[in-house]
Design an enzyme around this catalytic site. Structure first.
Site, mmCIF file in Angstrom:
data_model
loop_
_atom_site.group_PDB
_atom_site.id
_atom_site.type_symbol
_atom_site.label_atom_id
_atom_site.label_comp_id
_atom_site.label_asym_id
_atom_site.label_seq_id
_atom_site.Cartn_x
_atom_site.Cartn_y
_atom_site.Cartn_z
ATOM 1 N N GLU A 35 0.827 -1.229 0.000
ATOM 2 C CA GLU A 35 0.000 0.000 0.000
ATOM 3 C C GLU A 35 0.853 1.268 0.000
ATOM 4 O O GLU A 35 0.678 2.152 0.843
ATOM 5 C CB GLU A 35 -0.962 -0.013 1.194
ATOM 6 C CG GLU A 35 -1.999 -1.107 1.084
ATOM 7 C CD GLU A 35 -3.146 -1.004 2.082
ATOM 8 O OE1 GLU A 35 -3.058 -0.214 3.038
ATOM 9 O OE2 GLU A 35 -4.141 -1.722 1.878
ATOM 10 N N GLU A 87 -5.610 -8.122 -0.668
ATOM 11 C CA GLU A 87 -6.316 -7.834 0.589
ATOM 12 C C GLU A 87 -7.766 -7.569 0.236
ATOM 13 O O GLU A 87 -8.061 -6.632 -0.514
ATOM 14 C CB GLU A 87 -5.734 -6.619 1.315
ATOM 15 C CG GLU A 87 -4.396 -6.896 1.962
ATOM 16 C CD GLU A 87 -3.905 -5.769 2.870
ATOM 17 O OE1 GLU A 87 -4.748 -5.120 3.524
ATOM 18 O OE2 GLU A 87 -2.682 -5.550 2.910
HETATM 19 O O1 AHR Z 1 -5.397 -5.848 6.828
HETATM 20 C C1 AHR Z 1 -5.213 -4.744 7.668
HETATM 21 C C2 AHR Z 1 -4.428 -3.618 7.005
HETATM 22 O O2 AHR Z 1 -5.185 -3.106 5.944
HETATM 23 C C3 AHR Z 1 -3.115 -3.983 6.351
HETATM 24 O O3 AHR Z 1 -2.052 -3.995 7.236
HETATM 25 C C4 AHR Z 1 -2.934 -2.896 5.353
HETATM 26 O O4 AHR Z 1 -2.186 -3.309 4.228
HETATM 27 C C5 AHR Z 1 -4.348 -2.475 4.999
HETATM 28 O O5 AHR Z 1 -4.506 -1.120 5.082
#
Ligand code: AHR
Length: 503
Positions: free
Chosen positions: A173, A292
């Protein structure tokens, strides 16, 4: 009762379903590793301190590749801290989650746990506060057989064979202002390209994921992908997508349509990647690693959970321990439908996360482990969705949402495995008050019968599984499913997710 129709034909393929789409994500965050997968004093702990009740649940979930060790955590992480004799590993501050990292569980221990759950390792390198050299060092440590300083250190640390890690994320990210070492698309694109080239020089077989946007609602979304891919197109195999959904302001109708957003997100990133492909004149295609995705009540984290204070850095605090409802499971199942509907381009994905932290599995220290509502759509889809994802002809009534406009009440995807001849259909009914009768033309599948039927629904759409009531919600067989003359009919209760296996 409203009705909907769809047609399944095994000739109308979208693409082969890559098992990597059923990946997970384990971050050093909250009680995920410590008190989650690892609890040496737990009655079920094995000789290495891993909870065997959790291992059994992760196996049942059916998770392929697991992304590790972060997440936001990785952008402050020194991988060297997590290897070597445990009593010599440093204790560090984890700035991302305002916690203390003891490094008791590191690369070797995690790889051993992955063997126990039959999953593959996907590693993220730190491109936030570190750079190309540290990424190369880690790759040498994991993938070179021996005879060099770092590979010999791995051997000395007890692992003779190389870890042979295939999938690598180039940071995490990097578009997010919250990220340690957050950069502009231009700056990140340059370091990602340089690091990718160097990593391939060391091991040409690695598969590399460059960071896309951390949500489709970032102000830089779209332009970030274009600029980053312009720098890295020939160097990487995947661009990542991240997305989390939550019910906001009591707007259940929009929340139930979250997969519409995921569909648009994927299609926009595909269009952008293909645009860059044309501009740079490339022969290859960059696919999506949706590494994610989940339902996450982020507003609660910011409002209640967030840890602060210069003298307050707890070890394994209770963080992001969302308790999921039936409605959450329906949205979750629908997100999996969206991933499968794009099987031609989404060839890797990671459910964020696995245990205790926005997770399908919960644990209590010294106590039980149990399944959240979201466990069921993942486990069933991972088990039944094999072979090819199929393009469907769906004809369904629509409803109006605040956020996404007019959307279909039903969403669906089907899969067909040419090797076994088996098919599966995954369905949601987004209506809050009406059951829907669905008629499915399955003549193209030949003479099949219903092998399995599962539906998640409840009079209370906010019903949850908790420590006190761990089995309150579970899927039930849907006895309305029947086949007559090439037509399958099924009733989908309001706010429901269903799966059928045919063969
Ligand atoms: O999954 C929780 C968080 O969400 C992770 O650490 C991050 O990559 C995202 O913002």
């Amino acid at each position: 009762m409203p009705s909907a129709r769809l047609t399944i034909d095994p000739h109308f393929t979208i693409g082969r379903i890559d098992r990597r789409v059923f990946g997970g994500f384990v971050e050093h965050l909250g009680r995920h590793v410590y008190d989650g997968i690892y609890e040496p004093t737990h009655p079920t702990a094995d000789a290495e301190g891993f909870r065997q009740d959790v291992i059994e649940l992760v196996k049942e979930l059916g998770v392929s590749t697991i992304r590790y060790p972060g997440g936001n955590f990785v952008s402050g992480f020194r991988w060297e801290d997590s290897v070597g004799p445990r009593d010599q590993r440093p204790t560090r501050l984890d700035l991302a989650w305002h916690s203390t990292e003891t490094n008791e569980v590191g690369l070797h221990e995690f790889a051993s746990w992955l063997d126990k759950v039959d999953s593959d390792l996907m590693l993220a390198v730190n491109l936030g506060t570190r750079g190309t050299l540290e990424a190369l060092d880690l790759l040498e440590y994991t993938n070179i057989k021996g005879g060099t300083a770092l590979s010999d250190r791995r051997v000395a640390n007890g692992r003779t064979d190389a870890f042979g890690v295939k999938m690598w994320c180039l940071g995490n990210e990097m578009d997010g202002p919250w990220q340690l070492g957050h950069r502009s698309a231009d700056d990140y694109g340059k370091i990602a390209s340089q690091t990718a080239k160097a990593m391939r020089q060391l091991d040409p077989s690695v598969e590399l994921v460059v960071c896309g946007s951390s949500s489709a609602h970032m102000p830089t979304f779209g332009e970030w992908e274009r600029v980053v891919l312009t720098h890295t197109y020939e160097d990487v195999d995947y661009i990542s997508c991240h997305a989390y959904y939550e019910e906001k302001n009591g707007d259940l109708g929009s929340f139930l349509a979250s997969a519409v957003d995921m569909d648009r997100f994927i299609e926009t990133v595909v269009a952008t990647a293909d645009h860059v492909k044309a501009v740079v004149g490339s022969e290859k295609t960059v696919n999506i690693s949706f590494d994610e995705w989940n339902v996450w009540y982020i507003e609660r984290y910011h409002g209640v959970d967030k840890i602060e204070g210069i003298d307050n850095w707890p070890v394994a605090p209770r963080l992001l321990e969302d308790v999921y409802s039936v409605a959450d499971a329906v949205v979750f199942g629908n997100l999996m439908i969206s991933l499968l509907k794009h099987a031609d381009r989404v060839t890797s994905a990671s459910l964020a996360q696995l245990v205790n932290v926005i997770a399908p599995i919960m644990t209590e220290p010294g106590g039980p482990a149990w399944k959240q509502t979201t466990f069921f759509p993942f486990a069933i889809t991972s088990r039944l969705a094999t072979g090819q994802a199929l393009e469907l002809k769906l004809d369904a009534p629509t409803y109006a949402t605040e956020v996404y406009g007019e959307v279909p009440l039903v969403d669906a995807v089907a899969t067909h495995d040419p090797e076994t001849g088996r098919a599966a259909v995954f369905l949601v009914n987004r209506s809050q008050d009406e059951a829907i009768t669905l008629t499915v033309d399955i003549a193209g599948l030949g003479d099949v019968s219903v092998l399995e039927s599962h539906t998640i629904a409840d009079d209370d759409v906010y019903a949850k599984n908790t420590l006190a009531e761990p089995e309150r919600v579970a899927p039930r067989a849907n006895d309305t499913a029947s086949i007559d003359g090439g037509l399958l009919t099924i009733t989908l209760p309001p706010v429901s997710w269903s799966a059928l296996a045919l063969g």
